[in-house]
Design a protein around this motif. Structure first.
Motif, PDB file in Angstrom:
ATOM      1  N   VAL A 191       0.837  -1.197   0.000  1.00 31.63           N
ATOM      2  CA  VAL A 191       0.000   0.000   0.000  1.00 31.63           C
ATOM      3  C   VAL A 191       0.874   1.250   0.000  1.00 31.63           C
ATOM      4  N   GLU A 192       1.881   1.245   0.860  1.00 34.48           N
ATOM      5  CA  GLU A 192       2.774   2.405   0.923  1.00 34.48           C
ATOM      6  C   GLU A 192       3.510   2.604  -0.404  1.00 34.48           C
ATOM      7  N   LYS A 193       3.960   1.512  -0.986  1.00 33.91           N
ATOM      8  CA  LYS A 193       4.684   1.597  -2.265  1.00 33.91           C
ATOM      9  C   LYS A 193       3.860   2.337  -3.310  1.00 33.91           C
ATOM     10  N   TRP A 194       2.583   1.966  -3.437  1.00 33.98           N
ATOM     11  CA  TRP A 194       1.770   2.562  -4.494  1.00 33.98           C
ATOM     12  C   TRP A 194       1.324   3.970  -4.162  1.00 33.98           C
ATOM     13  N   PHE A 195       1.003   4.236  -2.900  1.00 34.22           N
ATOM     14  CA  PHE A 195       0.648   5.610  -2.543  1.00 34.22           C
ATOM     15  C   PHE A 195       1.843   6.539  -2.756  1.00 34.22           C
ATOM     16  N   LYS A 196       3.028   6.087  -2.382  1.00 30.16           N
ATOM     17  CA  LYS A 196       4.228   6.911  -2.552  1.00 30.16           C
ATOM     18  C   LYS A 196       4.503   7.162  -4.031  1.00 30.16           C
ATOM     19  N   ALA A 197       4.424   6.117  -4.845  1.00 32.15           N
ATOM     20  CA  ALA A 197       4.660   6.267  -6.280  1.00 32.15           C
ATOM     21  C   ALA A 197       3.645   7.221  -6.897  1.00 32.15           C
ATOM     22  N   SER A 198       2.383   7.070  -6.521  1.00 30.96           N
ATOM     23  CA  SER A 198       1.327   7.923  -7.052  1.00 30.96           C
ATOM     24  C   SER A 198       1.505   9.367  -6.594  1.00 30.96           C
ATOM     25  N   ALA A 199       1.888   9.552  -5.328  1.00 30.02           N
ATOM     26  CA  ALA A 199       2.148  10.903  -4.818  1.00 30.02           C
ATOM     27  C   ALA A 199       3.285  11.551  -5.594  1.00 30.02           C
ATOM     28  N   GLU A 200       4.340  10.785  -5.835  1.00 31.54           N
ATOM     29  CA  GLU A 200       5.473  11.319  -6.591  1.00 31.54           C
ATOM     30  C   GLU A 200       5.089  11.604  -8.039  1.00 31.54           C
ATOM     31  N   GLY A 201       4.058  10.916  -8.528  1.00 34.66           N
ATOM     32  CA  GLY A 201       3.540  11.172  -9.864  1.00 34.66           C
ATOM     33  C   GLY A 201       2.605  12.355  -9.926  1.00 34.66           C
ATOM     34  N   GLY A 202       2.266  12.946  -8.762  1.00 34.70           N
ATOM     35  CA  GLY A 202       1.486  14.182  -8.749  1.00 34.70           C
ATOM     36  C   GLY A 202       0.032  14.063  -8.367  1.00 34.70           C
ATOM     37  N   TYR A 203      -0.419  12.874  -7.926  1.00 33.85           N
ATOM     38  CA  TYR A 203      -1.840  12.723  -7.624  1.00 33.85           C
ATOM     39  C   TYR A 203      -2.123  13.112  -6.172  1.00 33.85           C
ATOM     40  N   PRO A 204      -2.925  14.151  -5.919  1.00 36.94           N
ATOM     41  CA  PRO A 204      -3.064  14.698  -4.569  1.00 36.94           C
ATOM     42  C   PRO A 204      -3.748  13.787  -3.562  1.00 36.94           C
ATOM     43  N   LEU A 205      -4.695  12.947  -3.992  1.00 41.15           N
ATOM     44  CA  LEU A 205      -5.324  12.058  -3.021  1.00 41.15           C
ATOM     45  C   LEU A 205      -4.319  11.052  -2.476  1.00 41.15           C
ATOM     46  N   SER A 206      -3.396  10.609  -3.310  1.00 43.32           N
ATOM     47  CA  SER A 206      -2.336   9.730  -2.831  1.00 43.32           C
ATOM     48  C   SER A 206      -1.407  10.473  -1.888  1.00 43.32           C
ATOM     49  N   MET A 207      -1.175  11.740  -2.153  1.00 42.37           N
ATOM     50  CA  MET A 207      -0.363  12.547  -1.246  1.00 42.37           C
ATOM     51  C   MET A 207      -1.005  12.590   0.139  1.00 42.37           C
ATOM     52  N   GLN A 208      -2.327  12.679   0.176  1.00 41.51           N
ATOM     53  CA  GLN A 208      -3.024  12.708   1.459  1.00 41.51           C
ATOM     54  C   GLN A 208      -2.851  11.385   2.214  1.00 41.51           C
ATOM     55  N   TYR A 209      -3.030  10.273   1.509  1.00 43.17           N
ATOM     56  CA  TYR A 209      -2.861   8.977   2.162  1.00 43.17           C
ATOM     57  C   TYR A 209      -1.414   8.768   2.601  1.00 43.17           C
ATOM     58  N   TYR A 210      -0.474   9.218   1.777  1.00 45.14           N
ATOM     59  CA  TYR A 210       0.922   9.045   2.127  1.00 45.14           C
ATOM     60  C   TYR A 210       1.282   9.886   3.358  1.00 45.14           C
ATOM     61  N   GLN A 211       0.650  11.034   3.510  1.00 46.30           N
ATOM     62  CA  GLN A 211       0.847  11.839   4.720  1.00 46.30           C
ATOM     63  C   GLN A 211       0.453  11.046   5.966  1.00 46.30           C
ATOM     64  N   GLU A 212      -0.653  10.311   5.884  1.00 50.27           N
ATOM     65  CA  GLU A 212      -1.105   9.517   7.031  1.00 50.27           C
ATOM     66  C   GLU A 212      -0.063   8.463   7.406  1.00 50.27           C
ATOM     67  N   ILE A 213       0.536   7.853   6.384  1.00 47.67           N
ATOM     68  CA  ILE A 213       1.567   6.851   6.636  1.00 47.67           C
ATOM     69  C   ILE A 213       2.767   7.488   7.324  1.00 47.67           C
ATOM     70  N   LEU A 214       3.173   8.659   6.843  1.00 47.87           N
ATOM     71  CA  LEU A 214       4.311   9.351   7.438  1.00 47.87           C
ATOM     72  C   LEU A 214       3.985   9.827   8.856  1.00 47.87           C
ATOM     73  N   ALA A 215       2.749  10.240   9.084  1.00 45.29           N
ATOM     74  CA  ALA A 215       2.356  10.698  10.419  1.00 45.29           C
ATOM     75  C   ALA A 215       2.431   9.566  11.429  1.00 45.29           C
ATOM     76  N   GLU A 216       2.118   8.343  11.006  1.00 42.72           N
ATOM     77  CA  GLU A 216       2.215   7.193  11.902  1.00 42.72           C
ATOM     78  C   GLU A 216       3.652   6.969  12.362  1.00 42.72           C
ATOM     79  N   ARG A 217       4.624   7.452  11.571  1.00 39.99           N
ATOM     80  CA  ARG A 217       6.041   7.318  11.932  1.00 39.99           C
ATOM     81  C   ARG A 217       6.581   8.565  12.617  1.00 39.99           C
ATOM     82  N   ASP A 218       5.693   9.530  12.853  1.00 37.42           N
ATOM     83  CA  ASP A 218       6.099  10.824  13.405  1.00 37.42           C
ATOM     84  C   ASP A 218       7.074  11.556  12.493  1.00 37.42           C
ATOM     85  N   ASP A 219       6.954  11.336  11.198  1.00 39.78           N
ATOM     86  CA  ASP A 219       7.772  12.051  10.226  1.00 39.78           C
ATOM     87  C   ASP A 219       7.033  13.319   9.820  1.00 39.78           C
TER      88      ASP A 219
END
Length: 325
Positions: A191-219
């Motif tokens: 899940v992280e792999k694809w959200f990250k790839a999609s975020a890097e490709g410019g899709y904002p909804l994936s950026m939102q989901y990827y933020q949640e993943i990073l927040a879980e790590r306190d990043d």
């Protein structure tokens, strides 16, 4: 077409248009087309602008005009079919697919669909014949369109592997919801792999989901980075999120207080007088931010908003160009 341009029209739906017949719009027609599509993506009515480019023969404008008329009426009318067929007859695959789905339209239930040059099945078969050779040549958008035509998720997976950001988002959501078999923590990694790839490709909804993943790590530095990137695409919800955090309404993600930028960003949403609900949210939050500001700061914020409009894509809800509605 680069990511930021893709955002101006609608997300990643322009790559395949290089296969359409070349049409040179005048500057005024091109401006009208872009304005009309921007309004469509804000759930506002842009038909008067789209009509200018549609009548000039632009297939994408014809498609959006047909879609707007269809959406406003909740089913395909004679007028919407006219424009969808005009686009489809120029090779517009999205228009072919929409016409191919008209057998499930409300008018089909009511028994009053307008007769067309081809049946829905004919249009889907035609779309298949046009998209398949391009997909087999490795075109990511064509692969994604093959998924839309066939609903075969293997095509979406191929499009994702080929770098199609919206397909990558679809893969992430599907895996997150339980598709496939994964051992231990491998599902989460996929899940992280694809959200990250999609975020890097410019899709904002994936950026939102990827933020949640990073927040879980306190990043939180990573979270702030992607909040900024998502807002820069023009995504309405992301603009609000960044503006609210910068204004500390509420505090979050470690943003330093910046009332001028925060108010300015939220004020961008005041134009959204169509649908989507962001106008109400902005109107509720802006007075809370303004109460902490001087009149001079509010003036600076409005100037910031005007500069943002001039240097960023229009605000958009990023609707799926081929939604089920």
């Amino acid at each position: 077409m680069q990511t930021i341009t893709c955002a101006i029209l609608t997300f990643c739906a322009a790559l395949w248009t290089s296969y359409l017949p070349a049409l040179e719009l005048t500057p005024a027609q091109q401006t009208a087309k872009e304005r009309g599509i921007a309004l469509f993506n804000q759930f506002r009515v842009g038909g008067s602008y789209l009509l200018i480019a549609a009548e000039a023969g632009d297939a994408d404008a014809q498609y959006y005009l047909g879609e707007e008329i269809r959406t406003l009426n909740r089913f395909i009318t004679r007028e919407s079919q006219k424009w969808l067929e005009a686009a489809a007859n120029q090779g517009h695959i999205y228009a072919m697919i929409r016409l191919g789905r008209s057998g499930n339209d409300l008018c089909a239930v009511m028994g009053n669909c307008p007769s067309g040059s081809k049946s829905p099945g004919d249009w889907l078969r035609h779309a298949y014949r046009v998209a398949l050779p391009l997909a087999e040549q490795g075109d990511p958008e064509a692969m994604f369109l093959m998924y839309k035509i066939t609903l075969d998720t293997d095509w979406r997976a191929k499009a994702a592997e080929a770098g199609h950001a919206f397909a990558q988002y679809g893969e992430a959501i599907s895996i997150k919801q339980g598709r496939g078999f994964y051992l231990f923590g491998n599902r989460k990694k996929a899940v992280e792999k694809w959200f990250k790839a999609s975020a890097e490709g410019g899709y904002p909804l994936s950026m939102q989901y990827y933020q949640e993943i990073l927040a879980e790590r306190d990043d939180w530095e990573g979270v702030r980075y992607w909040q900024q990137k998502a807002a820069e695409t023009g995504h309405a919800e992301s603009i609000y999120t960044l503006g609210a955090y910068l204004s500390h309404e509420p505090e979050g993600a470690g943003h330093e207080l910046d009332l001028v930028k925060g108010y300015g960003l939220i004020s961008l949403l005041l134009d959204l007088d169509g649908g989507g609900g962001m106008l109400t949210t902005a109107k509720e939050t802006l007075p809370l931010v303004a109460a902490k500001m001087t009149p001079e700061q509010i003036e600076q914020a409005l100037a910031f908003a005007e500069e943002w409009k001039a240097t960023h894509p229009p605000v958009s809800y990023f609707p799926d160009k081929l939604s089920i509605y």
